[in-house]
Write a protein that holds these residues in place. Sequence first.
Motif, PDB file in Angstrom:
ATOM      1  N   TYR A   6      59.286 -58.742  13.140  1.00  0.00           N
ATOM      2  CA  TYR A   6      59.705 -59.354  11.638  1.00  0.00           C
ATOM      3  C   TYR A   6      60.942 -58.580  10.922  1.00  0.00           C
ATOM      4  O   TYR A   6      60.837 -57.428  11.153  1.00  0.00           O
ATOM      5  CB  TYR A   6      58.656 -59.306  10.811  1.00  0.00           C
ATOM      6  CG  TYR A   6      58.989 -59.616   9.155  1.00  0.00           C
ATOM      7  CD1 TYR A   6      58.661 -60.785   8.928  1.00  0.00           C
ATOM      8  CD2 TYR A   6      59.179 -58.478   8.304  1.00  0.00           C
ATOM      9  CE1 TYR A   6      58.885 -61.086   7.325  1.00  0.00           C
ATOM     10  CE2 TYR A   6      59.449 -58.756   7.010  1.00  0.00           C
ATOM     11  CZ  TYR A   6      59.430 -60.107   6.571  1.00  0.00           C
ATOM     12  OH  TYR A   6      59.617 -60.450   5.260  1.00  0.00           O
ATOM     13  N   ASP A  49      63.447 -63.471   8.288  1.00  0.00           N
ATOM     14  CA  ASP A  49      62.911 -63.918   6.932  1.00  0.00           C
ATOM     15  C   ASP A  49      64.266 -63.738   6.015  1.00  0.00           C
ATOM     16  O   ASP A  49      64.950 -62.825   5.856  1.00  0.00           O
ATOM     17  CB  ASP A  49      61.966 -62.733   6.383  1.00  0.00           C
ATOM     18  CG  ASP A  49      61.589 -63.108   4.904  1.00  0.00           C
ATOM     19  OD1 ASP A  49      62.278 -63.763   3.937  1.00  0.00           O
ATOM     20  OD2 ASP A  49      60.455 -62.548   4.301  1.00  0.00           O
TER      21      ASP A  49
ATOM     22  N   TRP B   3      55.177 -51.870   7.926  1.00  0.00           N
ATOM     23  CA  TRP B   3      55.981 -52.604   6.886  1.00  0.00           C
ATOM     24  C   TRP B   3      55.053 -52.139   5.563  1.00  0.00           C
ATOM     25  O   TRP B   3      54.295 -51.921   5.265  1.00  0.00           O
ATOM     26  CB  TRP B   3      55.987 -53.923   6.768  1.00  0.00           C
ATOM     27  CG  TRP B   3      56.718 -54.534   7.991  1.00  0.00           C
ATOM     28  CD1 TRP B   3      57.774 -55.191   8.104  1.00  0.00           C
ATOM     29  CD2 TRP B   3      56.309 -54.908   9.611  1.00  0.00           C
ATOM     30  NE1 TRP B   3      58.403 -55.146   9.570  1.00  0.00           N
ATOM     31  CE2 TRP B   3      57.347 -55.219  10.247  1.00  0.00           C
ATOM     32  CE3 TRP B   3      54.910 -54.523  10.147  1.00  0.00           C
ATOM     33  CZ2 TRP B   3      57.349 -55.330  11.578  1.00  0.00           C
ATOM     34  CZ3 TRP B   3      55.049 -54.847  11.686  1.00  0.00           C
ATOM     35  CH2 TRP B   3      55.966 -55.275  12.271  1.00  0.00           C
ATOM     36  N   ASP B  19      50.374 -52.848   9.100  1.00  0.00           N
ATOM     37  CA  ASP B  19      50.628 -52.304  10.595  1.00  0.00           C
ATOM     38  C   ASP B  19      50.826 -53.647  11.073  1.00  0.00           C
ATOM     39  O   ASP B  19      51.044 -53.589  12.410  1.00  0.00           O
ATOM     40  CB  ASP B  19      49.465 -51.748  11.149  1.00  0.00           C
ATOM     41  CG  ASP B  19      48.068 -52.273  10.966  1.00  0.00           C
ATOM     42  OD1 ASP B  19      47.807 -53.344  10.387  1.00  0.00           O
ATOM     43  OD2 ASP B  19      47.193 -51.734  11.376  1.00  0.00           O
ATOM     44  N   ASP B  20      50.782 -54.842  10.520  1.00  0.00           N
ATOM     45  CA  ASP B  20      50.950 -56.222  11.233  1.00  0.00           C
ATOM     46  C   ASP B  20      51.715 -57.157  10.239  1.00  0.00           C
ATOM     47  O   ASP B  20      51.136 -57.337   9.111  1.00  0.00           O
ATOM     48  CB  ASP B  20      49.613 -56.716  11.564  1.00  0.00           C
ATOM     49  CG  ASP B  20      49.458 -57.621  12.412  1.00  0.00           C
ATOM     50  OD1 ASP B  20      50.375 -58.834  12.415  1.00  0.00           O
ATOM     51  OD2 ASP B  20      48.660 -57.961  13.424  1.00  0.00           O
ATOM     52  N   PRO B  21      52.652 -57.824  10.639  1.00  0.00           N
ATOM     53  CA  PRO B  21      53.355 -58.485   9.521  1.00  0.00           C
ATOM     54  C   PRO B  21      52.582 -59.969   9.428  1.00  0.00           C
ATOM     55  O   PRO B  21      53.153 -60.875   8.666  1.00  0.00           O
ATOM     56  CB  PRO B  21      54.921 -58.831  10.334  1.00  0.00           C
ATOM     57  CG  PRO B  21      54.549 -58.691  11.691  1.00  0.00           C
ATOM     58  CD  PRO B  21      53.455 -57.677  11.872  1.00  0.00           C
ATOM     59  N   ARG B  22      51.657 -60.383  10.192  1.00  0.00           N
ATOM     60  CA  ARG B  22      50.895 -61.526  10.108  1.00  0.00           C
ATOM     61  C   ARG B  22      49.951 -61.810   8.886  1.00  0.00           C
ATOM     62  O   ARG B  22      49.470 -62.815   8.511  1.00  0.00           O
ATOM     63  CB  ARG B  22      49.972 -61.756  11.488  1.00  0.00           C
ATOM     64  CG  ARG B  22      51.019 -61.885  12.477  1.00  0.00           C
ATOM     65  CD  ARG B  22      50.283 -62.086  13.715  1.00  0.00           C
ATOM     66  NE  ARG B  22      49.563 -61.033  14.270  1.00  0.00           N
ATOM     67  CZ  ARG B  22      48.683 -60.613  15.170  1.00  0.00           C
ATOM     68  NH1 ARG B  22      48.432 -61.813  16.178  1.00  0.00           N
ATOM     69  NH2 ARG B  22      47.872 -59.720  15.515  1.00  0.00           N
ATOM     70  N   THR B  24      48.515 -62.813   5.589  1.00  0.00           N
ATOM     71  CA  THR B  24      49.031 -63.790   4.516  1.00  0.00           C
ATOM     72  C   THR B  24      48.813 -62.809   3.252  1.00  0.00           C
ATOM     73  O   THR B  24      47.855 -62.113   3.065  1.00  0.00           O
ATOM     74  CB  THR B  24      48.295 -64.876   4.860  1.00  0.00           C
ATOM     75  OG1 THR B  24      46.795 -64.784   4.496  1.00  0.00           O
ATOM     76  CG2 THR B  24      48.581 -65.651   5.867  1.00  0.00           C
ATOM     77  N   CYS B  62      47.745 -68.747   1.058  1.00  0.00           N
ATOM     78  CA  CYS B  62      47.286 -68.700   2.759  1.00  0.00           C
ATOM     79  C   CYS B  62      48.536 -69.023   3.532  1.00  0.00           C
ATOM     80  O   CYS B  62      48.553 -68.910   4.657  1.00  0.00           O
ATOM     81  CB  CYS B  62      46.373 -69.921   3.079  1.00  0.00           C
ATOM     82  SG  CYS B  62      46.712 -71.561   2.760  1.00  0.00           S
ATOM     83  N   LEU B  65      53.618 -64.997   3.968  1.00  0.00           N
ATOM     84  CA  LEU B  65      53.325 -63.615   4.405  1.00  0.00           C
ATOM     85  C   LEU B  65      53.484 -62.798   3.386  1.00  0.00           C
ATOM     86  O   LEU B  65      54.489 -62.722   2.558  1.00  0.00           O
ATOM     87  CB  LEU B  65      54.325 -63.531   5.693  1.00  0.00           C
ATOM     88  CG  LEU B  65      54.321 -64.386   6.504  1.00  0.00           C
ATOM     89  CD1 LEU B  65      55.229 -63.937   7.790  1.00  0.00           C
ATOM     90  CD2 LEU B  65      52.887 -64.119   7.410  1.00  0.00           C
ATOM     91  N   VAL B  67      54.292 -59.720   3.695  1.00  0.00           N
ATOM     92  CA  VAL B  67      55.410 -59.035   3.902  1.00  0.00           C
ATOM     93  C   VAL B  67      56.767 -59.530   3.247  1.00  0.00           C
ATOM     94  O   VAL B  67      57.855 -58.865   2.836  1.00  0.00           O
ATOM     95  CB  VAL B  67      55.581 -58.617   5.318  1.00  0.00           C
ATOM     96  CG1 VAL B  67      56.066 -59.805   6.301  1.00  0.00           C
ATOM     97  CG2 VAL B  67      56.426 -57.388   5.460  1.00  0.00           C
ATOM     98  N   SER B  68      56.619 -60.651   3.228  1.00  0.00           N
ATOM     99  CA  SER B  68      57.801 -61.480   2.444  1.00  0.00           C
ATOM    100  C   SER B  68      57.914 -61.393   1.037  1.00  0.00           C
ATOM    101  O   SER B  68      58.912 -61.734   0.328  1.00  0.00           O
ATOM    102  CB  SER B  68      57.684 -62.869   3.058  1.00  0.00           C
ATOM    103  OG  SER B  68      58.829 -63.769   2.561  1.00  0.00           O
ATOM    104  N   LEU B  69      56.679 -60.922   0.319  1.00  0.00           N
ATOM    105  CA  LEU B  69      56.938 -60.993  -1.329  1.00  0.00           C
ATOM    106  C   LEU B  69      57.285 -59.707  -1.612  1.00  0.00           C
ATOM    107  O   LEU B  69      56.973 -59.665  -2.882  1.00  0.00           O
ATOM    108  CB  LEU B  69      55.419 -61.435  -1.467  1.00  0.00           C
ATOM    109  CG  LEU B  69      55.171 -63.093  -1.327  1.00  0.00           C
ATOM    110  CD1 LEU B  69      53.588 -63.467  -1.582  1.00  0.00           C
ATOM    111  CD2 LEU B  69      55.950 -64.071  -1.854  1.00  0.00           C
ATOM    112  N   ASP B  70      57.724 -58.901  -1.067  1.00  0.00           N
ATOM    113  CA  ASP B  70      57.843 -57.586  -1.446  1.00  0.00           C
ATOM    114  C   ASP B  70      58.480 -57.585  -2.910  1.00  0.00           C
ATOM    115  O   ASP B  70      59.662 -58.274  -3.161  1.00  0.00           O
ATOM    116  CB  ASP B  70      59.056 -56.541  -0.469  1.00  0.00           C
ATOM    117  CG  ASP B  70      59.060 -55.085  -0.866  1.00  0.00           C
ATOM    118  OD1 ASP B  70      57.975 -54.592  -1.448  1.00  0.00           O
ATOM    119  OD2 ASP B  70      60.080 -54.423  -0.698  1.00  0.00           O
TER     120      ASP B  70
END
Lengths: 352, 164
Positions: A6, A49, B3, B19-22, B24, B62, B65, B67-70
């Motif tokens: 990612y 992303d 992350w 520890d995992d970007p998966r 949700t 759901c 992700l 990690v995308s919402l920092d």
Amino acid sequence: MNRFDYVKPSTVAEAIAAASAPGATYLAAGTNLLDLMKGNVVRPARLVDITQLTELTRIETSGNGDVRIGALVRNADLAHESGFARDFPAVAEALLSGASAQLRNAATAGGNLLQRTRCAYFYDAASACNKRTPGAGCDARGGDSHQHAVLGWSEACIATNPSDFCVPLAAFDAVVEIEGVSGRREVALEALHLLPGTTPERETVLAPGEMIVAIRLPAAARAFARHARYLKVRERNSYAFAVVSAAAGLVIENGTIKQARVALGGVAARPWRARDAEALLAGRPAEPDVLQQAAEAALREAKPSGDNAHKIPLARSLIVRALQAAAQGTPSRMPALPASPFSSIPGVLHDA
Amino acid sequence: MNWTVSLTVNGEPRTLALDDPRVTLLDLLRERLHLTGTKKGCDRGQCGACTVLVDGRRINSCLTLAVSLDGAEITTIEGLATGDQLHPVQEAFIAQDALQCGFCTPGQIMSAVGLINEGQAGSDPERVREGMSGNLCRCSAYVGIVEAVLDAQATLSDTTERAA
């Protein structure tokens, strides 16, 4: 869902470099991509992303009057932008007829263009699908094909493009701005998606790493604002993909159609512009027999790809109804049920 | 690789190492922050049970992700009430008996709060039904849900008018 690398680049150039690696794919809202990944339909090695690229979040009007929609503009924001909805009402109506409010709040304009087919056999990793696994065969042929293509399909693939947004964009000559390692280029929206032929795994003209950065609607498309509709037949009233949809735009002067735009959704692997129908309408009155002739012309090449012959007369009827609705005039307010073929036609119940 | 995600959840700043970007947003809320009010229904964006507000807008948690919402501000059903004082939408759901089993209710309520914020439906039941179509209710409490949303909309617009 597979494990993936990612990365979250901060510029378009960095994003393109990161996405040019084999197995990489862009992540915007992820409303389609994550769903596909959860079903192991796609298994990208790397997600790039792009949600931090704020330069892609703007709606701008350029000096010549063209409107440029950044690839990361959210579907709901575009549909509710008052100037945009006034000038391009059929585009706003198409956006609001798609998905649910939650999804429209997240999903982006660029992502909408690149959403994958909703063919159930593509989604089911246990079924044969030439799009998912080239050469595997197509279980949709001879399977449950009542929603599949009637135009532009091939023996290898009969899937349809599910986008509502793309249908009026094709009708009104939208242009897609693309950036890649070798620079910027433009393609007509109508030419973005490929017909399946013998390579259904190739869905667009984008090369690896190329990114849609914006969608442009030409100033000339505003001429249709007073007579523009998008209508969509669904299997339920709301929150469903199109069985068949139609975008129609007219310029009417003294009872005569000066210009017409017609495109269909849900019938092919790309939004289907009906230029023969448009040519037939120009210079004639918006009367039933004329509209019917236009609908006949639009579906002249259509043939069923399975248990979907019903979509051909359905598409003809919907074209006639969309043209009638457009001729009556764009509603002053967005209909409560956007794109319903029933809700805003006088005398017809919305749930009839 | 790790992350780091910084979020404000129901007003409280939280920094989480993933520890995992998966992961949700839904799984982060339920499994890491133990905010189990947000429900996992279909986990595929079709039922709306996982609806939360991200920066004030309703979305399906759901299909997002974490990690995308920092940097984002998240509101869940747990963050709606003020102490013992329920949010007007929560009160309206009780008053209108807008649920049976209750599983979809947190998503319905968060979606209704989002709908009212968006200001597109007003007091038109048809627009409320359309605006709530992303939330399924297997007990089919839809009639009560629409009444509750209309009630809450009226209460909230009264409050706004009085404050103005």
